[in-house]
Design an enzyme around this catalytic site. Sequence first.
Site, PDB file in Angstrom:
ATOM      1  N   ASP A   1       4.500   1.466   0.915  1.00 50.58           N
ATOM      2  CA  ASP A   1       3.630   2.625   0.696  1.00 50.58           C
ATOM      3  C   ASP A   1       3.878   3.682   1.772  1.00 50.58           C
ATOM      4  O   ASP A   1       3.227   3.678   2.802  1.00 50.58           O
ATOM      5  CB  ASP A   1       2.170   2.163   0.712  1.00 50.58           C
ATOM      6  CG  ASP A   1       1.176   3.275   0.404  1.00 50.58           C
ATOM      7  OD1 ASP A   1       1.590   4.302  -0.164  1.00 50.58           O
ATOM      8  OD2 ASP A   1      -0.009   3.130   0.744  1.00 50.58           O
TER       9      ASP A   1
ATOM     10  N   HIS B   1      -1.666  -0.657   3.114  1.00 57.60           N
ATOM     11  CA  HIS B   1      -2.841  -0.260   3.907  1.00 57.60           C
ATOM     12  C   HIS B   1      -3.365  -1.400   4.778  1.00 57.60           C
ATOM     13  O   HIS B   1      -4.284  -1.178   5.564  1.00 57.60           O
ATOM     14  CB  HIS B   1      -3.997   0.256   3.025  1.00 57.60           C
ATOM     15  CG  HIS B   1      -3.752   1.584   2.417  1.00 57.60           C
ATOM     16  ND1 HIS B   1      -4.768   2.468   2.121  1.00 57.60           N
ATOM     17  CD2 HIS B   1      -2.607   2.212   2.041  1.00 57.60           C
ATOM     18  CE1 HIS B   1      -4.262   3.559   1.581  1.00 57.60           C
ATOM     19  NE2 HIS B   1      -2.942   3.422   1.516  1.00 57.60           N
TER      20      HIS B   1
ATOM     21  N   ASP C   1       4.096   9.930   4.784  1.00 61.42           N
ATOM     22  CA  ASP C   1       3.138   9.528   5.812  1.00 61.42           C
ATOM     23  C   ASP C   1       2.643   8.115   5.524  1.00 61.42           C
ATOM     24  O   ASP C   1       2.795   7.591   4.405  1.00 61.42           O
ATOM     25  CB  ASP C   1       1.966  10.503   5.885  1.00 61.42           C
ATOM     26  CG  ASP C   1       1.147  10.563   4.598  1.00 61.42           C
ATOM     27  OD1 ASP C   1       1.753  10.576   3.512  1.00 61.42           O
ATOM     28  OD2 ASP C   1      -0.102  10.614   4.673  1.00 61.42           O
TER      29      ASP C   1
ATOM     30  N   GLU D   1      -0.575  12.500   2.168  1.00 65.52           N
ATOM     31  CA  GLU D   1      -1.200  11.816   1.044  1.00 65.52           C
ATOM     32  C   GLU D   1      -2.291  10.870   1.500  1.00 65.52           C
ATOM     33  O   GLU D   1      -3.339  10.747   0.848  1.00 65.52           O
ATOM     34  CB  GLU D   1      -0.140  11.054   0.243  1.00 65.52           C
ATOM     35  CG  GLU D   1      -0.646  10.498  -1.088  1.00 65.52           C
ATOM     36  CD  GLU D   1      -1.345   9.151  -0.966  1.00 65.52           C
ATOM     37  OE1 GLU D   1      -2.150   8.801  -1.861  1.00 65.52           O
ATOM     38  OE2 GLU D   1      -1.110   8.440   0.041  1.00 65.52           O
TER      39      GLU D   1
END
Length: 500
Positions: free
Chosen positions: A133, A450, A100, A167
């Site tokens: 990520d 992020h 995810d 996560e």
Amino acid sequence: MPAPQQFLEYIDEHADSFIKRLAEAVAIRSVSGDGARRPDVIKMGAWLQGQLDGYGIQTKSVDLGTHVQDGQELPLPPAVVGRLGDDSEKKTVLVYGHYDVQPAEKSDGWNTEPFTLYEDPDTGRLYGRGATDDKGPVLGWLNVLDAHMALGLELPVNLRFCFEGMEECGSPGLGKFITSEVARGKDGWFDGVDCVCVCDNFWLNDRTPCLTYGLRGTSYFNVHVSGPAQDLHSGVFGRMVYEPMTDLIALMNMLVAPDGKILVPGVEDMVPPPTAEERAMYNAIDYTVQDVEELAGAPITLSSDKAEVLMGRMRYPSLSLHGIEGAFSTPGAKTVIPASVTGKFSIRMVPPQTPEIIEPIVISYLTAEFQKRKTKNTLRIDTVPGVRPWAVDHNHWNYRAAKRATELIWHKTPDYTREGGSLPPVVPLTESLGANILLLPMGRGDDAAHSTNEKMDRSNFLDGSKLLGTYLYEVAAISPDTPEPIKVEESQGGGRCMIM
């Protein structure tokens, strides 16, 4: 034991096909924090399982149940588990990753479409949400499998896989699954695991690789202050009533000092001061105050002492204020007294601190300070389920194997770091398996995970894939003949190792 040369050459020769596959993964908008994207997250899990199936991995899609998100009950994306090899003469490595990603829109400030992988022809950087990520690292393991299957090479270890799709939202359901699966013993997917490898972290900078042996935990607080039945006009009610915002700002101001020190009594005292040996270790890390300021975009570090700055991220707890809900925040001038406001802050904690210890202390402190104000407003404090901190002994043979692999691929000795963030699955994996867990990063410190314009350097994606394969050969070769005890500062583990 170095990886076979033909394995390393295969990765380079098939770089374009590996990047094309990464583009396929990035294109799936598996944003776990957006309920409307839940079908995409489930689609990504099925895509990943299909890739593993294609290499002959025995797999299973595990139903983790449901959860409530934004008032809506949603199915949790499945955990994808896999098994390859049952040779009793080989070590068994468990690999963890997540499929995810964080939300992303081009309007957030991206230079390119976030879910369309873009390779910059000048820099070789691969831009896209999840590139670093954690889709890039997860696909690094697929690249290792691809090379060995195509070349007819036998893997030097048995492999177990555990990939999840939540996560970024705290891994709900995964800890319970891990605990129950380990309890099944020989009938479970994780029986016989000798070590775990997690590839879901990053170098400190863009120069020097690292091995990470610790993570901070986290507790998140919502401080609600309510007063009038509805918003009020400040010209009519100002200085006539107790205002919720006034009380909230006063409480938020009692949490952290300008130098970062946490003002909640007792929190700082839980952590012993660093030894001279520890300080020397932080000073030896290839990281500078300038690195911090370049990443922050301004000269705003709390200290000019590199060791102090690094310990602020890795060794000490921190408290950050995140926002106020319910207050006027849009452009313009609105003279309103909010009826109810919610302050949001979090504490990043280190061993021996845990959410179970920290949260009651914080709530008691804020409640007492609120009562001292003798206000007629009301206070309620809620917490989001926290994550405990984690740290292990980096002298364990698992880390020695990773150090050798890093030196072979990157031709540098890695720094040993503790990370300032949290990774929810690490503690249940440690407690259930009793295994040493290694955090082996593929991405660089400037990858903007992020954030907008997340990227993975082409060289890191390819050489990182070589690193993962080489690590397996080093694990197979290293002898834990004089095993060193694993020192898990939060929860004790045994003599095994785990990669995530």
